[in-house]
Enzyme design. Sequence first.
Site, PDB file in Angstrom:
ATOM      1  N   ASP A   1      -9.735  -6.472   4.656  1.00  0.00           N
ATOM      2  CA  ASP A   1     -10.269  -7.827   4.756  1.00  0.00           C
ATOM      3  C   ASP A   1      -9.646  -8.540   5.954  1.00  0.00           C
ATOM      4  OD1 ASP A   1     -11.811  -9.947   4.030  1.00  0.00           O
ATOM      5  OD2 ASP A   1     -10.499 -10.652   2.431  1.00  0.00           O
TER       6      ASP A   1
ATOM      7  N   ASP B   1       0.792  -3.450  10.060  1.00  0.00           N
ATOM      8  CA  ASP B   1       1.345  -4.459  10.976  1.00  0.00           C
ATOM      9  C   ASP B   1       1.113  -4.048  12.434  1.00  0.00           C
ATOM     10  OD1 ASP B   1       3.017  -2.407  10.174  1.00  0.00           O
ATOM     11  OD2 ASP B   1       4.880  -3.547  10.360  1.00  0.00           O
TER      12      ASP B   1
ATOM     13  N   TYR C   1      -7.329  -6.802  -4.755  1.00  0.00           N
ATOM     14  CA  TYR C   1      -8.444  -7.572  -5.327  1.00  0.00           C
ATOM     15  C   TYR C   1      -8.743  -7.144  -6.763  1.00  0.00           C
ATOM     16  CZ  TYR C   1      -9.398  -9.626  -0.800  1.00  0.00           C
ATOM     17  OH  TYR C   1      -9.288 -10.340   0.377  1.00  0.00           O
TER      18      TYR C   1
ATOM     19  N   LYS D   1       0.550   1.090   4.674  1.00  0.00           N
ATOM     20  CA  LYS D   1       1.940   0.650   4.818  1.00  0.00           C
ATOM     21  C   LYS D   1       2.778   1.590   3.937  1.00  0.00           C
ATOM     22  CE  LYS D   1       5.016  -2.284   6.428  1.00  0.00           C
ATOM     23  NZ  LYS D   1       5.420  -2.264   7.835  1.00  0.00           N
TER      24      LYS D   1
ATOM     25  N   ASP E   1     -11.540  -9.416   9.819  1.00  0.00           N
ATOM     26  CA  ASP E   1     -11.673 -10.780  10.352  1.00  0.00           C
ATOM     27  C   ASP E   1     -11.055 -10.843  11.751  1.00  0.00           C
ATOM     28  OD1 ASP E   1     -12.759 -11.685   7.924  1.00  0.00           O
ATOM     29  OD2 ASP E   1     -11.676 -13.589   8.061  1.00  0.00           O
TER      30      ASP E   1
END
Length: 341
Positions: free
Chosen positions: A234, A210, A131, A177, A238
Amino acid sequence: MSKTCNIAVLKGDGIGPEVTGAAVNVLEAVQDTSNLKLRFLYGEAGYHCIAEHGTNLPEETIALLKRTDACLKGPMTTPETPGAPVSAAVKIRKMFSLYANVRPCRSFPNVEALKPNIDLVVVRENTEGMYSGVEYEVAPGVGVALRIITKEASLRVVEFAFKLAAKRKKHLTYVHKGNILRITDGIFKDAVKTVAPKYPDVAIDDVHIDAMAMHLIKKPETYDVIVTTNLFGDVISDEAAQVTGSLGLAAGANIGDAYGMFEPVHGSAPKYTGMNRVNPAATIMAAQMMMDYLGEKKAAAKIEKAVMKVLSEGEVRTADLGGSSTTSEMSDAIASKVKSL
Ligand code: NAD
């Protein structure tokens, strides 16, 4: 005599005015039944102001935020065309250094969830990562976005997450990751290792992003505090919100050292604008988190209890929860529960 809390209210776009109105209705009910004193100061921000102000975050609104103790923010529509104003939420987070995005996800009474006993919090780094807004088209058809990760920003959000885990179930999971993003996630992982010795009682584990997406479906009840970088946080917050029942119940806090902004996790859901149909509970729970942040613990506890009672009674339910109640009926039910507590 309790002090007056000055609250900036940014109604936002789409369903924003409806859900922020619903939350203010509940806050007023708390105020009517206690010695809490709130002053609501309304500001303009979001997509709807671009035509008039040429920006989604006018200077007067920034000045208003600076005069207040906290902000209750409705969701805002973010244009996706290159060159359009950057998301107002992202600007406020950076401008006020609101580095920790705190998103609690738990099972609610009488709300269908994947598991009945989920109680976790996602702490998302809120000021950098994907971001950062640094994106270029380096050649026609070839784009580059910079995922900026710094030691300083990683350390402060990791410290925040450890403190939270120490107050909760003493379990911190950091998500990354690092097998692919060795440098950027290497810095993030190092921050965890640097802060960890200060919190010997907090058990730590790490999971690749993942795998985390899968674990949140398979065994969400095993997590307590999850800390991660901006975009990963983010996405998984969700996901975690839906695992616990509905995006319409998920609230988020953006916390810095000197200011806090509180909002629902969901967006402006433009297709439901003005229909009085969506669930206002996420924004009401954001207001609850704001009261907690402002030190108004009794007010926060009252709001939480009222939401839980309305959900467990199950008489007033919006469409996302399988009912047919309106946004204002849900808000009024929670407000009247607040008054009866
Ligand atoms: P969204 O969260 O607005 O909506 C996705 C779907 O979730 C909706 O169609 C609806 O089915 C459901 N939903 C959302 N809120 C709900 C509620 N309160 N009650 C019941 N159901 C609800 O996501 P989107 O469609 O991807 O984004 C729409 C706009 O919102 C975009 O412009 C996006 O940029 C913006 N957005 C803003 C924020 C923010 O202001 N913090 C966050 C996310 C998205």
